[in-house]
Design a protein around this motif. Structure first.
Motif, PDB file in Angstrom:
ATOM      1  N   ALA A 106      11.459 -18.412  11.222  1.00  0.00           N
ATOM      2  CA  ALA A 106      10.527 -17.982  12.274  1.00  0.00           C
ATOM      3  C   ALA A 106       9.086 -18.231  11.844  1.00  0.00           C
ATOM      4  O   ALA A 106       8.247 -18.667  12.641  1.00  0.00           O
ATOM      5  N   SER A 107       8.793 -17.982  10.572  1.00  0.00           N
ATOM      6  CA  SER A 107       7.445 -18.183  10.053  1.00  0.00           C
ATOM      7  C   SER A 107       7.024 -19.644  10.125  1.00  0.00           C
ATOM      8  O   SER A 107       5.899 -19.966  10.542  1.00  0.00           O
ATOM      9  N   VAL A 108       7.923 -20.546   9.727  1.00  0.00           N
ATOM     10  CA  VAL A 108       7.601 -21.978   9.765  1.00  0.00           C
ATOM     11  C   VAL A 108       7.356 -22.429  11.204  1.00  0.00           C
ATOM     12  O   VAL A 108       6.406 -23.178  11.491  1.00  0.00           O
ATOM     13  N   LEU A 109       8.201 -21.974  12.124  1.00  0.00           N
ATOM     14  CA  LEU A 109       8.032 -22.356  13.522  1.00  0.00           C
ATOM     15  C   LEU A 109       6.735 -21.791  14.102  1.00  0.00           C
ATOM     16  O   LEU A 109       6.048 -22.464  14.880  1.00  0.00           O
ATOM     17  N   LEU A 110       6.385 -20.569  13.717  1.00  0.00           N
ATOM     18  CA  LEU A 110       5.137 -19.963  14.198  1.00  0.00           C
ATOM     19  C   LEU A 110       3.919 -20.702  13.674  1.00  0.00           C
ATOM     20  O   LEU A 110       2.958 -20.958  14.406  1.00  0.00           O
ATOM     21  N   GLN A 111       3.943 -21.021  12.394  1.00  0.00           N
ATOM     22  CA  GLN A 111       2.762 -21.583  11.755  1.00  0.00           C
ATOM     23  C   GLN A 111       2.578 -23.067  12.049  1.00  0.00           C
ATOM     24  O   GLN A 111       1.457 -23.554  12.204  1.00  0.00           O
ATOM     25  N   TYR A 112       3.694 -23.798  12.151  1.00  0.00           N
ATOM     26  CA  TYR A 112       3.590 -25.252  12.238  1.00  0.00           C
ATOM     27  C   TYR A 112       4.217 -25.849  13.504  1.00  0.00           C
ATOM     28  O   TYR A 112       4.020 -27.037  13.774  1.00  0.00           O
TER      29      TYR A 112
END
Length: 558
Positions: free
Chosen positions: A510-516
């Protein structure tokens, strides 16, 4: 004259009829196609992490992987490797012979730099570009990915033996593949295998019994013992473990001795495996086999773990690739087939399933590329700490998700997806291997706990990555805040390790999708994965997700 009943046909009339049916409502075959140009998601994440400088290389390799290499993959898995212990005169040769398609796959990958790109041409995005090569190659054939990965991963391990590295690395990283069973010094290009586990120990390599006996020349040894799994036994040399008086140590064991004679490396048999069939896996014996020590005596695990870390990264990337290959087939099939009066992709429940698979596939690729990006930043300690934990978490999660994913894609296709003319059965058999090799699920979870305990900085780097996105999504913030206390009860942490690592993986993707990633896609992932009470089967997305947009994003563009 015989009287006919109304509506019946005479024999003469029956013979005059055309075929009993015409073929319709069947999709066009996906191949040939370009695995790079047809995949907008792969292009997005490659560019997001600076790997698009290699677009021409990736495009050209995509044409091969969706074309002639896809055909080679079929042949290499249909006609399996054969072990020949002796030649016709009775000489012991320990040779594995492959269908020519296997060598075609190896040559193409090595020519494209899949085994060495970040080592031979280091620059920002090099690991990302190589990951994109791996992602495509594994869709054509995953079995050859094993020796290619080990050859790539051997490079940092051999750095612990500078003299060996000087002689071996130019040939290991060369863009030439030489299939001949001849001494290493007579070749311009070399491949490297690995032999770590033994019958009595498996993942517990400290239970090994193989012994190393020093020779007169410093750094040279003879090894006596066995290995339960030796991957790709036709490689030119193998990184392996054996005990010296100082403890478990790492060695490079060539198939041929430096004097040109056959080494005392004996193949007992090839493994008859569920999947990964184009690749030869074997049991071997060392009966006084010559080897060079790599690294310090007694530091074998610490030395070879650098190779293992790279192979684990390729396991997660390879499993993400299997997901994409299965998804592409499911999307192609459902786009060209109708049922119950509608095109399958217009059926609401099928949309739910396909969109859910798209989310899973993209999240797997995104996390793999994020770790590749960290590999491209070796000078940044924060990124290296993040990579240490993210590799273990990602290898555990993505590799475990692949088998269910491939089955679900098979079900989207239906009965024809279950027959061997379709690639789905091969993908399904292949899917468990990455979860088992290079450390099974439990080993990965324990590795997460070991990393947290041994190097507290990795946990700080992990949560710094998550907290970078604080304030963007309420569900995400709540999920991360509830994750932190999971580590406080250390007495029960090992028992709960799978539960905790599951949550770590979901938060990280979820963090990777949110950030990038694309904001709308990140929102869809979070609402479907981080909401309390989420279902575990695919096709259970909550209301409000734009399924059509997700499907369109992942649909192969031909």
């Amino acid at each position: 004259m015989t009287e006919q009943t109304p509506g019946s046909f005479s024999l003469a009339e029956h013979k005059a009829q055309p075929e009993t049916h015409t073929v319709f409502n069947q999709p066009a075959a996906l191949t040939p196609y370009n695995t790079y140009l047809s995949d907008l998601t792969l292009q997005y994440w490659t560019a997001r992490f600076e790997g698009d400088y290699a677009n021409a290389r990736l495009r050209d390799y995509g044409a091969l992987c969706g074309g002639e290499l896809a055909e080679a993959g079929i042949l290499a898995n249909r006609y399996l490797p054969e072990f020949h212990s002796h030649d016709r005169f009775g000489n012991r040769i320990d040779e594995v012979r492959f269908q020519p398609a296997y060598h075609q796959l190896m040559q193409a990958a090595i020519s494209a730099g899949m085994h060495a790109l970040p080592w031979t041409a280091p620059q920002p995005g090099a690991h990302v570009a190589r990951a994109a090569l791996v992602y495509q190659h594994m869709q054509a054939d995953a079995g050859t990915g094993c020796p290619l990965t080990m050859t790539f991963a051997a490079v940092p391990a051999l750095a612990h033996a500078p003299e060996l590295a000087r002689d071996w690395l130019p040939k290991i990283t060369a863009s030439q593949y030489d299939e001949r069973n001849i001494p290493y010094f007579a070749k311009k290009g070399l491949t490297i295998g690995m032999a770590m586990t033994e019958k009595q120990g498996g993942s517990d390599v400290r239970a090994n019994t193989t012994r190393a006996y020093p020779l007169a020349t410093s750094g040279e040894y003879e090894l006596v013992g066995h290995k339960w799994f030796c991957s790709a036994p036709m490689c030119d040399a193998f990184l392996t473990l054996a005990y010296t008086d100082a403890g478990l140590s790492c060695f490079l064991l060539p198939r041929w001795r430096p004097d040109g004679s056959k080494n005392q490396f004996y193949i007992q048999r090839l493994k008859d495996k569920l999947g990964n069939c184009s690749n030869a896996s074997s049991e071997v014996e060392f009966r006084g086999a010559f080897a060079w020590r790599v690294g310090d005596e007694g530091r074998g695990v610490a030395t070879i773990i650098e190779m293992v870390a790279m192979t684990r990264f390729d396991c997660m990337t390879g499993s993400a690739a299997l997901m994409r290959a299965a998804l592409a087939q499911a999307l192609q099939h459902t786009a060209g087939r109708s049922a119950f009066g509608k095109n399958l992709q217009q059926q609401p429940l099928m949309q739910n399933v396909l969109a859910d698979l798209v989310l899973e596939s993209e999240a797997a690729l995104a996390l793999s590329m994020r770790v590749a990006h960290a590999l491209d930043l070796p000078e940044q300690p924060q990124q290296q700490h993040f990579m240490r934990l993210a590799t273990a978490v990602g290898k555990y999660w993505i590799c475990k998700r692949a088998p269910q994913f491939c089955y679900e894609a098979m079900e989207c296709i239906g009965g024809v997806g279950y027959v061997e003319e379709n690639i789905l059965p091969r993908l399904y058999r292949e899917a468990p291997v990455n979860a088992i090799w290079e450390g099974s699920g439990n080993v990965q979870c324990l590795d997460v706990l070991r990393a947290i305990t041994k190097t507290p900085e990795v946990m700080a780097a992990y949560f710094a990555e998550l907290e970078h996105n604080s304030g963007q999504n309420t569900l995400y913030d709540k999920f991360v805040s509830q994750l932190k206390p999971q580590f406080s009860d250390t007495d029960s942490l090992q028992y709960r390790a799978r539960t905790v690592v599951d949550q770590m993986a979901l938060a990280l993707q979820a963090s990777v999708l949110l950030q990038y990633g694309e904001p709308w896609l990140a929102e869809a992932y979070i609402s479907s994965r981080l909401t309390p009470g989420c279902r575990v089967n695919f096709g259970t997305l909550p209301a409000g997700i734009d399924c059509a947009a997700l499907i369109s994003r992942a649909q192969p563009k031909l």
